[in-house]
Every structure is written in structure tokens, then in C-alpha cells.
Design a protein around this motif. Structure first.
Motif, PDB file in Angstrom:
ATOM      1  N   GLY A  74       0.827  -1.198   0.000  1.00 37.20           N
ATOM      2  CA  GLY A  74       0.000   0.000   0.000  1.00 37.20           C
ATOM      3  C   GLY A  74       0.863   1.249   0.000  1.00 37.20           C
ATOM      4  N   LYS A  75       0.352   2.319  -0.630  1.00 32.22           N
ATOM      5  CA  LYS A  75       1.066   3.598  -0.729  1.00 32.22           C
ATOM      6  C   LYS A  75       2.421   3.403  -1.414  1.00 32.22           C
ATOM      7  CE  LYS A  75       0.162   6.701   2.378  1.00 32.22           C
ATOM      8  NZ  LYS A  75       0.033   7.443   3.644  1.00 32.22           N
ATOM      9  N   ASP A  76       3.542   3.646  -0.703  1.00 33.13           N
ATOM     10  CA  ASP A  76       4.829   3.435  -1.379  1.00 33.13           C
ATOM     11  C   ASP A  76       5.274   1.977  -1.301  1.00 33.13           C
ATOM     12  OD1 ASP A  76       5.824   3.046   1.173  1.00 33.13           O
ATOM     13  OD2 ASP A  76       7.124   4.813   1.160  1.00 33.13           O
ATOM     14  N   GLN A  77       4.420   1.135  -0.713  1.00 31.66           N
ATOM     15  CA  GLN A  77       4.545  -0.328  -0.674  1.00 31.66           C
ATOM     16  C   GLN A  77       5.500  -0.874   0.378  1.00 31.66           C
ATOM     17  OE1 GLN A  77       2.137  -1.662  -2.253  1.00 31.66           O
ATOM     18  NE2 GLN A  77       1.684   0.191  -3.383  1.00 31.66           N
ATOM     19  N   SER A  78       6.196  -0.028   1.135  1.00 27.43           N
ATOM     20  CA  SER A  78       7.044  -0.501   2.221  1.00 27.43           C
ATOM     21  C   SER A  78       7.921  -1.661   1.766  1.00 27.43           C
ATOM     22  CB  SER A  78       6.173  -0.897   3.421  1.00 27.43           C
ATOM     23  OG  SER A  78       6.963  -1.214   4.554  1.00 27.43           O
ATOM     24  N   VAL A  79       7.950  -2.778   2.528  1.00 28.92           N
ATOM     25  CA  VAL A  79       8.825  -3.897   2.178  1.00 28.92           C
ATOM     26  C   VAL A  79       8.428  -4.514   0.834  1.00 28.92           C
ATOM     27  CG1 VAL A  79       9.838  -6.051   2.990  1.00 28.92           C
ATOM     28  CG2 VAL A  79       9.057  -4.368   4.642  1.00 28.92           C
ATOM     29  N   ALA A  80       7.138  -4.522   0.543  1.00 23.90           N
ATOM     30  CA  ALA A  80       6.682  -5.105  -0.714  1.00 23.90           C
ATOM     31  C   ALA A  80       7.193  -4.338  -1.922  1.00 23.90           C
ATOM     32  CB  ALA A  80       5.156  -5.170  -0.750  1.00 23.90           C
ATOM     33  N   SER A  81       7.736  -3.141  -1.704  1.00 20.86           N
ATOM     34  CA  SER A  81       8.284  -2.380  -2.836  1.00 20.86           C
ATOM     35  C   SER A  81       9.436  -3.129  -3.494  1.00 20.86           C
ATOM     36  CB  SER A  81       8.743  -0.990  -2.389  1.00 20.86           C
ATOM     37  OG  SER A  81       9.789  -1.073  -1.441  1.00 20.86           O
ATOM     38  N   TYR A  82      10.044  -4.063  -2.771  1.00 19.28           N
ATOM     39  CA  TYR A  82      11.094  -4.890  -3.383  1.00 19.28           C
ATOM     40  C   TYR A  82      10.573  -5.573  -4.643  1.00 19.28           C
ATOM     41  CZ  TYR A  82      13.616  -9.143  -4.453  1.00 19.28           C
ATOM     42  OH  TYR A  82      14.249 -10.148  -5.134  1.00 19.28           O
ATOM     43  N   TYR A  83       9.353  -6.104  -4.579  1.00 19.95           N
ATOM     44  CA  TYR A  83       8.794  -6.815  -5.724  1.00 19.95           C
ATOM     45  C   TYR A  83       8.470  -5.860  -6.875  1.00 19.95           C
ATOM     46  CZ  TYR A  83       8.588 -10.698  -2.493  1.00 19.95           C
ATOM     47  OH  TYR A  83       8.932 -11.682  -1.591  1.00 19.95           O
ATOM     48  N   PHE A  84       8.053  -4.632  -6.533  1.00 24.19           N
ATOM     49  CA  PHE A  84       7.789  -3.640  -7.576  1.00 24.19           C
ATOM     50  C   PHE A  84       9.089  -3.253  -8.283  1.00 24.19           C
ATOM     51  CE2 PHE A  84       3.952  -3.464  -5.179  1.00 24.19           C
ATOM     52  CZ  PHE A  84       2.974  -2.954  -6.021  1.00 24.19           C
ATOM     53  N   GLU A  85      10.148  -3.035  -7.510  1.00 26.72           N
ATOM     54  CA  GLU A  85      11.438  -2.687  -8.103  1.00 26.72           C
ATOM     55  C   GLU A  85      11.960  -3.834  -8.963  1.00 26.72           C
ATOM     56  OE1 GLU A  85      12.868   0.165  -8.000  1.00 26.72           O
ATOM     57  OE2 GLU A  85      11.929   1.223  -6.338  1.00 26.72           O
ATOM     58  N   ALA A  86      11.900  -5.055  -8.427  1.00 25.65           N
ATOM     59  CA  ALA A  86      12.435  -6.208  -9.158  1.00 25.65           C
ATOM     60  C   ALA A  86      11.663  -6.467 -10.445  1.00 25.65           C
ATOM     61  CB  ALA A  86      12.396  -7.453  -8.265  1.00 25.65           C
ATOM     62  N   ALA A  87      10.345  -6.275 -10.407  1.00 30.94           N
ATOM     63  CA  ALA A  87       9.509  -6.596 -11.564  1.00 30.94           C
ATOM     64  C   ALA A  87       9.578  -5.542 -12.660  1.00 30.94           C
ATOM     65  CB  ALA A  87       8.059  -6.777 -11.127  1.00 30.94           C
ATOM     66  N   THR A  88       9.910  -4.305 -12.304  1.00 29.83           N
ATOM     67  CA  THR A  88       9.870  -3.227 -13.300  1.00 29.83           C
ATOM     68  C   THR A  88      11.243  -2.817 -13.809  1.00 29.83           C
ATOM     69  OG1 THR A  88       9.868  -1.566 -11.522  1.00 29.83           O
ATOM     70  CG2 THR A  88       7.731  -2.277 -12.382  1.00 29.83           C
ATOM     71  N   LYS A  89      12.292  -3.224 -13.132  1.00 29.49           N
ATOM     72  CA  LYS A  89      13.636  -2.809 -13.541  1.00 29.49           C
ATOM     73  C   LYS A  89      14.399  -3.919 -14.261  1.00 29.49           C
ATOM     74  CE  LYS A  89      14.244   0.847 -10.142  1.00 29.49           C
ATOM     75  NZ  LYS A  89      14.087   1.867 -11.185  1.00 29.49           N
ATOM     76  N   SER A  90      13.745  -5.031 -14.482  1.00 26.20           N
ATOM     77  CA  SER A  90      14.417  -6.163 -15.122  1.00 26.20           C
ATOM     78  C   SER A  90      14.654  -5.893 -16.604  1.00 26.20           C
ATOM     79  CB  SER A  90      13.566  -7.418 -14.962  1.00 26.20           C
ATOM     80  OG  SER A  90      12.297  -7.213 -15.556  1.00 26.20           O
TER      81      SER A  90
END
Length: 315
Positions: free
Chosen positions: A161-177
């Protein structure tokens, strides 16, 4: 009980909890290190205490006046800090034993499913804690909170939620590949997730039932999702999929964060459902991907402690 002290009121959990409690009639004191954050607390009708949490003398007088103290500090650099806080709260307990203490821990204490003896393939509050050099300090501190202070221990799963906290790891990994999506774990790895708004509601339910919950441990979880499904969903919505394969990575040496990312943790929230009537109100990460992705894209801050940590482990 209407007076609350939030230790960590500018953090991801503490900031949202402070807002909700003040809106529900509580007098909220918030500890923060920066004057800028203190000004924001004032604007939201929260009473700031400007100090480092280790400056006990600056916040202890308030701690001795309130009815409820929530420890929501996330110190990722110094594990001595939680013990300094606890030592101060022991002083509060000795003078005001009826104070309600709520300590924020995490499901990391249970380790990977393969390390416990549960036959049903889930982690719950009856699961034995997993001894690990990076976990044992938290296990020790939980024990003192429960057995001496009668604290309520809340163990959130992965926050989103919001900036995604710890889950932001998955957003970074999925979009920067580039050629493949690289994530730690394996194709069967499952994680528990809870939205920050649902977690704040969880705290409210705990506070409402605090007298009956003293000394209890409650896992705060909303959904169990395969990380394969999570990153595929993020990559697809962001336009970064293009049939890219997922490459699963082994933990990095001397990196507990990457080790934790590899843990398979199918988590049960049945105790919280039974004791406080908790149910999630927000959609799961994959079901609400449009709102969650757009929120992350516009609100992520590369200067937060979690963002810096994530940056060190991305391939």
C-alpha cells in the motif's frame, strides 16, 4: 483509555496509526526525530515529541502519563535500540503496571515453513520460533515484553500500500528487469501480505480489546500469495513483461534480508479472526494492482531505510 504514545510516529506504520487514532478521539503523542515531521504531526493534531528514541529522558515523562504505548520503531541499523526502548518501558511498567504495551514484531521469527514442525503447512502463533543469529534478538525482546510487561505482540506480514514498504522490493524487481525478472526465492515461494490500512485497523481492534489481550501474540495477515504471481502481475501491468522469464536467486552471503525473501511463509490469521474479528477491507496486492502500482510509482522515496536496503540487493 484515550491517551496514546506512538514510538515511531513518522514511520510507515506509526504515521498511519497516529492519524487514525486521533480521528477516533484519542489524544496522541508522537515521537519523531525531525522538526519537519513534528510540524506535520502538529498539523494533524498530534502532539509531537522531538527526540531520538534513545534519548529516553525526553519521552519517558510522557510515557508515564499515557494509557497505551505502541512501539513501532523500525531500526534497521542497530539492534541495540529496541533493548534501550524496552529498558525504559520496564521503568514505566514498574511505576504504572496497568499501562497497555503493544510491541510491533514480525513473522520473520518463524523462519521458513521447512524449518518448523507444523503438519498443516502454515505458520501460526503456535509455530516454534526459528533460531537465527539475525532473529534471536527479536525473540529475546518479545519474551521480555510478554512475560514481564504483559505486552501485546503484533506480528505483521509483508506490508503493501502507498509506497509499498517492504513489498516495494517486488515492484522494483519486476519493473527494472531487462532480460529476465530476478527475484529471491523459488517458484513455490509464498508470502503473507497485509495492506497498511488493514494493519492500522488491526491495531485499532487490538486497542479496543487490549485488556483481554494482554500477553497475547497475534499475527497480522490478510492474504497469502505466490511471489511468482505477484511479480508477474506487477510486470504485466507496468508493461515490462514481454514474456520475460523469472529467474530465481539464492540468498546473498551475509544478507539476512535476501534470506528472508527466500522464506516460504504460508501464514494463518485464524487467531486474530477469532479474538478480535479481523478481516481485510483492502483488495489483495494482485487484485488491486492498478491502484497499488500507480501509488507506488508516484510516492516511492529512494531515501527511506527500506528503499536503501532494497537497492543493495537488487541484481
Amino acid at each position: 483509555m484515550k491517551n496514546v504514545l506512538i514510538l515511531g510516529s513518522s514511520g510507515f506504520i506509526g504515521s498511519e496509526l497516529s492519524l487514525v487514532l486521533v480521528r477516533n478521539g484519542f489524544k496522541v503523542y508522537g515521537l519523531t526525530r525531525r522538526q519537519e515531521s513534528a510540524d506535520q504531526l502538529i498539523r494533524n493534531e498530534i502532539i509531537p515529541i522531538v527526540a531520538d528514541v534513545r534519548e529516553i529522558e525526553k519521552w519517558l515523562p510522557i510515557a508515564l502519563k499515557v494509557d497505551i504505548i505502541v512501539e513501532a520503531i523500525a531500526d534497521l541499523t542497530d539492534h541495540r535500540t529496541p533493548f534501550i526502548i524496552q529498558e525504559a518501558l520496564l521503568k514505566v511498567y514498574n511505576e504504572k503496571p496497568n499501562t497497555i504495551f503493544i510491541y510491533t514484531s514480525g513473522v520473520v521469527v518463524y523462519g521458513d515453513i521447512k524449518n518448523n514442525n507444523n503438519n498443516n503447512g502454515t505458520n501460526d502463533e503456535s509455530t516454534p520460533y526459528f533460531s537465527h543469529k539475525f532473529i534471536d534478538w527479536r525473540i529475546k525482546i518479545e519474551k521480555t515484553y510478554k512475560e514481564i510487561l504483559g505486552a501485546i505482540i503484533i506480528q505483521p506480514t509483508f506490508l503493501y500500500g502507498k509506497d509499498q514498504s517492504v513489498a516495494s522490493y517486488y515492484f522494483e524487481a519486476a519493473t527494472k528487469s531487462k532480460d529476465s525478472i530476478k527475484i529471491y526465492g523459488d517458484e513455490n515461494c509464498v508470502k503473507g501480505f497485509i495492506h497498511i490500512f488493514d494493519l492500522v485497523n488491526f491495531y485499532q481492534l487490538v486497542i479496543k480489546n487490549a485488556l483481554q489481550l494482554k500477553g497475547q501474540t497475534l499475527i497480522a495477515n490478510s492474504y497469502n500469495e505466490k511471489i511468482k504471481d505477484v511479480v508477474t502481475c506487477i510486470a504485466s501491468f507496468s508493461g515490462n513483461l514481454s514474456n520475460k522469464p523469472i529467474e530465481y536467486l539464492s540468498k546473498l552471503e551475509n544478507s539476512f534480508f535476501t534470506e528472508f525473501l527466500t522464506y516460504n511463509q504460508n501464514v494463518s490469521s485464524s487467531k486474530a479472526i477469532s479474538l478480535i474479528g479481523y478481516y481485510p477491507l483492502q483488495p489483495s496486492l494482485t487484485d488491486g494492482i492498478e491502484r497499488y502500482y500507480n501509488s507506488w510509482l508516484l510516492s516511492r522515496d529512494k531515501n527511506t531505510a527500506f528503499s536503501k536496503l532494497i537497492g543493495t540487493v537488487l541484481p
